[in-house]
Design a protein around this motif. Structure first.
Motif, PDB file in Angstrom:
ATOM      1  N   GLY A 184     127.924  16.717  54.725  1.00 39.20           N
ATOM      2  CA  GLY A 184     127.638  15.425  55.332  1.00 39.20           C
ATOM      3  C   GLY A 184     126.409  14.802  54.712  1.00 39.20           C
ATOM      4  N   LEU A 185     126.489  13.517  54.363  1.00 34.68           N
ATOM      5  CA  LEU A 185     125.373  12.800  53.758  1.00 34.68           C
ATOM      6  C   LEU A 185     124.693  11.928  54.809  1.00 34.68           C
ATOM      7  N   GLY A 212     117.261  17.223  57.636  1.00 36.10           N
ATOM      8  CA  GLY A 212     116.463  18.427  57.788  1.00 36.10           C
ATOM      9  C   GLY A 212     117.209  19.559  58.467  1.00 36.10           C
ATOM     10  N   ARG A 213     118.341  19.237  59.107  1.00 35.34           N
ATOM     11  CA  ARG A 213     119.168  20.293  59.693  1.00 35.34           C
ATOM     12  C   ARG A 213     119.909  21.022  58.579  1.00 35.34           C
ATOM     13  N   ARG A 214     120.052  22.324  58.722  1.00 32.11           N
ATOM     14  CA  ARG A 214     120.790  23.100  57.722  1.00 32.11           C
ATOM     15  C   ARG A 214     122.295  22.901  57.900  1.00 32.11           C
ATOM     16  N   VAL A 269     123.797  17.835  55.006  1.00 31.87           N
ATOM     17  CA  VAL A 269     123.912  18.949  55.943  1.00 31.87           C
ATOM     18  C   VAL A 269     125.266  19.605  55.713  1.00 31.87           C
ATOM     19  N   LYS A 270     125.327  20.909  55.931  1.00 39.18           N
ATOM     20  CA  LYS A 270     126.606  21.601  55.854  1.00 39.18           C
ATOM     21  C   LYS A 270     127.378  21.359  57.149  1.00 39.18           C
TER      22      LYS A 270
END
Length: 299
Positions: free
Chosen positions: A169-170, A179-181, A259-260
């Motif tokens: 996700g962009l 900043g979330r993994r 983010v993944k």
């Protein structure tokens, strides 16, 4: 091991004729010369191919019969290779989504193992295709191979499934999720997404998480991007998000992060070619792409 093709050819003739004299006549050499060739080949292979009886009558071993069959294929490949050396060295044009998609795959290709990297650099020309022209790239003969997510339904096009496709996700750096993994894919699917109505619907659905919730429930912001740069520019402004393959991650500009997507359904890269494609080198490049391990693509 380096095989002498003259000796390999001599063996195929001997195996077919079953007689040293007749085989030597066909090869226009003496019987003693042919005998020495076969002996050298057996020494190099480390096995017995033939047992010679009285009067030159042969008893070909099981190993010899199997090697003769495989040797014919080797000689055919060698003849085709020699012929191709005189053909024009036209590159195989591989299309990828987005005007600047070529930059992403060129970066990826440079990080492949040496043999793959050098082969791609020699035979492949990467070309970015506008999102609204993906269905036309092959039929208009602009490209020889088209790489996209999902199989093609166009007549006359063959789709080959290559590698698993991991999506990320962009988001803008200013976005709350930056900043979330990882983020649950169901949560990400509730955000407002970029969508291009001009792009192929099945392809666009994958990048709007249409396989996570019905597209009718998605929050869409209609845009007309033709390149990944257009998409990233819209995301950087902070009001919408997008989904891309992991290959884009290493080349993101500073205003955008990723983010993944935890729990995203599996998807696949496909290579599309024309069913009547006449060039052998196109099939060889397709075979090379198909042989690349999945971890080399998703890394």
């Amino acid at each position: 091991m380096e095989l002498n093709l003259t000796e390999v050819l001599s063996w195929t003739v001997l195996a077919r004729e079953g007689h040293y004299g007749r085989a030597a006549d066909e090869l226009h050499v003496s019987t003693s010369c042919l005998t020495k060739r076969i002996q050298r080949l057996e020494s190099q292979l480390g096995t017995v191919l033939v047992e010679r009886g009285p009067g030159g009558v042969l008893a070909i071993t099981g190993t010899g019969r199997l090697f003769a069959v495989r040797a014919e294929r080797l000689l055919d490949d060698a003849r085709r290779l020699a012929t191709s050396a005189h053909e024009p060295a036209a590159p195989v044009v591989v299309g990828v989504p987005g005007f600047d998609g070529a930059r992403v795959f060129e970066h990826w290709a440079r990080n492949q193992p040496p043999t793959v990297r050098e082969t791609l650099a020699t035979f492949v020309c990467w070309v970015g295709i506008a999102f609204d022209h993906l269905d036309l790239a092959l039929t208009s003969q602009r490209v020889d191979i088209m790489l996209t997510a999902g199989a093609s339904t166009q007549p006359g096009i063959r789709s080959t499934r290559l590698w698993p496709l991991e999506r990320i996700g962009l988001v803008a750096r200013s976005h709350p999720l930056s900043g979330r993994r990882t983020v649950p894919v169901e949560q990400f699917a509730t955000l407002p997404f970029l969508r291009s109505a001009a792009a192929p619907p099945d392809w666009m659905s994958l990048w709007c998480l249409g396989d996570v919730r019905p597209m009718s429930e998605a929050r869409m912001v209609e845009v007309a991007p033709r390149s990944m740069s257009d998409v990233l520019g819209s995301v950087a402004r902070g009001s919408v998000v997008a989904v891309s393959p992991t290959l884009v991650g290493p080349v993101l500009p500073p205003p955008v992060s990723y983010v993944k997507l935890d729990g995203a359904p599996p998807a696949w890269y496909f290579a599309h070619t024309r069913r009547d494609e006449p060039r052998r080198v196109v099939a060889e490049v397709l075979h090379l792409l198909d042989a690349i391990p999945a971890e080399e693509v998703s890394a």
